[in-house]
Design an enzyme around this catalytic site. Structure first.
Site, PDB file in Angstrom:
ATOM      1  N   SER A  47       8.852  13.318   1.435  1.00 36.24           N
ATOM      2  CA  SER A  47       7.515  13.725   1.007  1.00 36.24           C
ATOM      3  C   SER A  47       7.421  15.252   1.038  1.00 36.24           C
ATOM      4  O   SER A  47       8.297  15.926   1.592  1.00 36.24           O
ATOM      5  CB  SER A  47       6.467  13.142   1.958  1.00 36.24           C
ATOM      6  OG  SER A  47       6.637  13.722   3.243  1.00 36.24           O
ATOM      7  N   ASP A 106       9.184  12.185  -3.036  1.00 40.19           N
ATOM      8  CA  ASP A 106       8.113  11.189  -3.014  1.00 40.19           C
ATOM      9  C   ASP A 106       6.771  11.892  -3.271  1.00 40.19           C
ATOM     10  O   ASP A 106       6.474  12.913  -2.644  1.00 40.19           O
ATOM     11  CB  ASP A 106       8.120  10.531  -1.614  1.00 40.19           C
ATOM     12  CG  ASP A 106       7.351   9.234  -1.549  1.00 40.19           C
ATOM     13  OD1 ASP A 106       7.134   8.606  -2.612  1.00 40.19           O
ATOM     14  OD2 ASP A 106       6.978   8.828  -0.424  1.00 40.19           O
ATOM     15  N   GLU A 113       3.228   7.732 -11.686  1.00 37.65           N
ATOM     16  CA  GLU A 113       2.306   6.748 -11.097  1.00 37.65           C
ATOM     17  C   GLU A 113       1.055   6.615 -11.939  1.00 37.65           C
ATOM     18  O   GLU A 113       0.458   7.601 -12.353  1.00 37.65           O
ATOM     19  CB  GLU A 113       1.924   7.142  -9.669  1.00 37.65           C
ATOM     20  CG  GLU A 113       1.000   6.126  -8.996  1.00 37.65           C
ATOM     21  CD  GLU A 113       0.885   6.320  -7.486  1.00 37.65           C
ATOM     22  OE1 GLU A 113       1.592   5.612  -6.752  1.00 37.65           O
ATOM     23  OE2 GLU A 113       0.104   7.165  -7.044  1.00 37.65           O
ATOM     24  N   GLY A 117       0.061   3.709   4.821  1.00 38.64           N
ATOM     25  CA  GLY A 117      -0.320   3.744   6.225  1.00 38.64           C
ATOM     26  C   GLY A 117      -0.260   2.400   6.930  1.00 38.64           C
ATOM     27  O   GLY A 117       0.204   1.395   6.368  1.00 38.64           O
ATOM     28  N   HIS A 123       4.466   1.086  -4.033  1.00 37.38           N
ATOM     29  CA  HIS A 123       4.190   1.987  -2.898  1.00 37.38           C
ATOM     30  C   HIS A 123       3.398   1.231  -1.844  1.00 37.38           C
ATOM     31  O   HIS A 123       2.860   0.155  -2.102  1.00 37.38           O
ATOM     32  CB  HIS A 123       3.385   3.206  -3.382  1.00 37.38           C
ATOM     33  CG  HIS A 123       4.231   4.239  -4.052  1.00 37.38           C
ATOM     34  ND1 HIS A 123       4.555   5.428  -3.457  1.00 37.38           N
ATOM     35  CD2 HIS A 123       4.856   4.236  -5.253  1.00 37.38           C
ATOM     36  CE1 HIS A 123       5.333   6.134  -4.274  1.00 37.38           C
ATOM     37  NE2 HIS A 123       5.530   5.427  -5.379  1.00 37.38           N
ATOM     38  N   GLY A 124       3.323   1.821  -0.669  1.00 37.07           N
ATOM     39  CA  GLY A 124       2.510   1.225   0.391  1.00 37.07           C
ATOM     40  C   GLY A 124       3.002  -0.157   0.765  1.00 37.07           C
ATOM     41  O   GLY A 124       2.221  -1.081   0.963  1.00 37.07           O
ATOM     42  N   ASP A 156       7.718   3.654   4.667  1.00 35.50           N
ATOM     43  CA  ASP A 156       7.651   4.794   5.580  1.00 35.50           C
ATOM     44  C   ASP A 156       7.068   4.342   6.918  1.00 35.50           C
ATOM     45  O   ASP A 156       7.690   4.459   7.978  1.00 35.50           O
ATOM     46  CB  ASP A 156       6.777   5.901   4.946  1.00 35.50           C
ATOM     47  CG  ASP A 156       6.757   7.173   5.770  1.00 35.50           C
ATOM     48  OD1 ASP A 156       7.437   7.223   6.812  1.00 35.50           O
ATOM     49  OD2 ASP A 156       6.057   8.129   5.388  1.00 35.50           O
ATOM     50  N   THR A 157       5.871   3.769   6.857  1.00 35.82           N
ATOM     51  CA  THR A 157       5.157   3.360   8.072  1.00 35.82           C
ATOM     52  C   THR A 157       6.008   2.488   8.997  1.00 35.82           C
ATOM     53  O   THR A 157       6.017   2.691  10.214  1.00 35.82           O
ATOM     54  CB  THR A 157       3.860   2.608   7.663  1.00 35.82           C
ATOM     55  OG1 THR A 157       3.018   3.531   6.960  1.00 35.82           O
ATOM     56  CG2 THR A 157       3.128   2.059   8.866  1.00 35.82           C
TER      57      THR A 157
HETATM   58  C1  PGH Z   1       5.054   4.870   0.582  1.00 39.75           C
HETATM   59  C2  PGH Z   1       5.186   4.253   1.952  1.00 39.75           C
HETATM   60  N1  PGH Z   1       5.644   6.077   0.402  1.00 39.75           N
HETATM   61  O1  PGH Z   1       5.582   6.700  -0.771  1.00 39.75           O
HETATM   62  O2  PGH Z   1       4.493   4.344  -0.353  1.00 39.75           O
HETATM   63  O3  PGH Z   1       4.149   3.321   2.227  1.00 39.75           O
HETATM   64  O4  PGH Z   1       2.878   3.567   4.361  1.00 39.75           O
HETATM   65  O5  PGH Z   1       3.417   1.322   3.475  1.00 39.75           O
HETATM   66  O6  PGH Z   1       5.208   2.734   4.409  1.00 39.75           O
HETATM   67  P1  PGH Z   1       3.913   2.725   3.699  1.00 39.75           P
HETATM   68 ZN    ZN Z   2       3.774   6.168  -1.700  1.00 40.95          ZN
HETATM   69 CA    CA Z   3      -0.898   8.640  -6.005  1.00 44.99          CA
END
Ligand code: PGH
Ligand code: ZN
Ligand code: CA
Length: 306
Positions: free
Chosen positions: A49, A81, A133, A180, A209-210, A254-255
């Site tokens: 990031s 990222d 995105e 997150g 993502h996420g 990431d989280t």
């Molecule tokens: C993410 C990571 N990074 O670009 O999208 O998402 O918080 O679910 O790990 P998390």
């Molecule tokens: Zn992301």
């Molecule tokens: Ca975005």
């Protein structure tokens, strides 16, 4: 060996599996990610990031990841990222990144498309692939109605137009996840119908993502050793599996690595209060991250695809 996301995700799309994009911000996390993938013979995307690059310094982070990637036998992509800053993107290009994400998702369609198109032109000229995105992920602060939520999800027809106009290599879409550790107040709910529609209309590889699961055992371990992460909730493993079946080929995590690091470090500090060697403390975090990354490789189906 260093390769681009496009290469990794095109193979994943053909083979009907997904590759993890794991965020790193230091030596130990990078080692855990790359060693786990080496041991399971899996391709990997190492994601950085803007804040991780600032934390390490761009040259340092670049040399850490690239040195390990060049030594590895598996395909490794060094990916920016959520790139938003023009100077940082140029910095990444100059420092050996093989893949760039341009995130114009908070701007209106035309603005996002124009910005993406420009970055694509620059990156393609030097052989770097670009993730864009379209749509907006939720956030923990969001308290929005169903209608509003729906409007933030990626529109399938817009996705078609966006890919045509920008020539991006891969596309991140919004189907109800967020970044997150606190993704859902109640049950997790992803818009699989949306994903299916987009997949049927768009040819480029798709990105989720996420996608951290906030793994219950990791959470329990962290909390057992004093963390305070009560209402944390992620995307269940079965939902990730379903998203891959419906065409997702890059899963951003990431989280879950942050939580694993926290749990591992907390455990050793509590169980072995006599330890004060940073290598033992950070090393415990590294080991636990590696174990979790291996479980992700199993979940995504990327083992033995290198
Ligand atoms: C993410 C990571 N990074 O670009 O999208 O998402 O918080 O679910 O790990 P998390
Ligand atoms: Zn992301
Ligand atoms: Ca975005």
């Amino acid at each position: 060996m260093l390769v681009s996301n496009k290469e990794i995700q095109t193979a994943a799309q053909k083979g009907k599996y997904a590759v993890g994009a794991f965020n790193t911000s230091n030596i130990e996390i990078t080692q855990a990610i790359i060693e786990a993938h080496e041991e399971m013979n899996a391709p990997v995307i190492v994601a950085t990031s803007t804040s991780a690059i600032k934390y390490c310094g761009i040259e340092v982070l670049s040399s850490v990841v690239r040195t390990m990637a060049e030594k590895a036998k598996i395909p490794v992509s060094l990916h920016l990222d959520h790139g938003t800053d023009y100077d940082l993107i140029v910095g990444c290009i100059r420092n050996g990144w093989t893949s760039i994400m341009i995130d114009g998702s908070h701007a209106p369609f035309e603005e996002n498309a124009a910005l993406t198109k420009e970055i694509v032109k620059i990156c393609h000229a030097v052989g770097i692939s670009v993730e864009a995105e379209l749509g907006r992920l939720g956030g923990i602060e969001d308290n929005i109605s169903v209608d509003e939520r729906d409007a933030r999800l990626t529109d399938p027809d817009e996705a078609v137009r966006f890919v045509e106009e920008t020539n991006c290599d891969t596309l991140a879409i919004a189907i109800g996840t967020s970044h997150g550790a606190y993704k859902f107040k109640g049950e997790a709910k992803l818009a699989f119908d949306r994903l299916e529609e987009i997949r049927n209309l768009v040819n480029v590889p798709l990105v989720l993502h996420g996608a951290s699961s906030v793994i219950p055992e990791v959470l329990a371990k962290a909390n057992k050793y004093g963390a305070n992460l009560g209402a944390a909730k992620g995307v269940p493993a079965e939902d990730i599996k379903k998203a891959i079946e419906l065409g997702i080929t890059k899963v951003n995590i990431d989280t879950d690595l942050r939580l694993a690091f926290t749990a591992g470090v907390r455990e050793i500090l509590t169980e072995k209060p006599e330890v004060f060697d940073p290598r033992k403390i950070i090393g415990a975090g590294r080991s636990y991250i590696k174990e979790i990354v291996k479980s992700k490789i199993e979940l995504l189906g990327s083992a033995n695809k290198a």
